[in-house]
Design a protein around this motif. Structure first.
Motif, PDB file in Angstrom:
ATOM      1  N   ILE A  45      -1.359   5.840   5.697  1.00 56.13           N
ATOM      2  CA  ILE A  45      -1.703   4.453   6.018  1.00 56.13           C
ATOM      3  C   ILE A  45      -2.008   4.305   7.502  1.00 56.13           C
TER       4      ILE A  45
ATOM      5  N   ARG B  34       0.844  -1.203   0.000  1.00 57.76           N
ATOM      6  CA  ARG B  34       0.000   0.000   0.000  1.00 57.76           C
ATOM      7  C   ARG B  34       0.876   1.250   0.000  1.00 57.76           C
TER       8      ARG B  34
ATOM      9  N   GLU C  15       2.277   1.766  -3.429  1.00 60.66           N
ATOM     10  CA  GLU C  15       1.272   2.363  -4.322  1.00 60.66           C
ATOM     11  C   GLU C  15       1.253   3.880  -4.190  1.00 60.66           C
TER      12      GLU C  15
END
Length: 114
Positions: A85, A67, A70
């Motif tokens: 996050i 994540r 990304e």
């Protein structure tokens, strides 16, 4: 008669088992060990250490790192990606707790009406 499963085989099903070396984790994520170290320095993920002191990552940690990758690939600075996050995780936990409290309140009201 099926053979008994060894603890090592059971660990393969454990999402939190630190099965990936830094090199393997970096390869799986198609990134560099330096990226993984940066995530550790930002305290997004904390790999466990082998007896020899080498970093080991779990599948759960690899999902978090993916994540982050990304977000970084989209142009977000790594520190900001880690913060995003962490905040997403905190929001998800708060929503889970909130839903649990709503459910408990509804059950309590139903009990009182009986």
């Amino acid at each position: 008669m099926p053979a008994d499963r060894s603890p090592a085989v059971d660990n393969l099903d454990d999402d939190d088992y630190p099965a990936y070396t830094m090199g393997r984790a970096a390869a799986v994520l198609e990134t560099t060990p330096a990226f993984l170290r940066a995530l550790g320095e930002a305290r997004l993920i904390t790999p466990l250490r082998s007896e020899g002191g080498h970093r080991r990552y779990s599948r759960y940690q690899l999902r978090i790192a993916a994540r982050a990758r990304e977000l970084v690939d989209q142009g977000t600075p790594i520190d900001a990606a880690c913060r995003i996050i962490i905040l997403e995780d905190q929001l998800e936990e708060a929503q889970r707790v909130n839903e649990e409290m709503r459910r408990q309140n509804a059950e309590s009201r139903a009990d009182q009406q009986r």
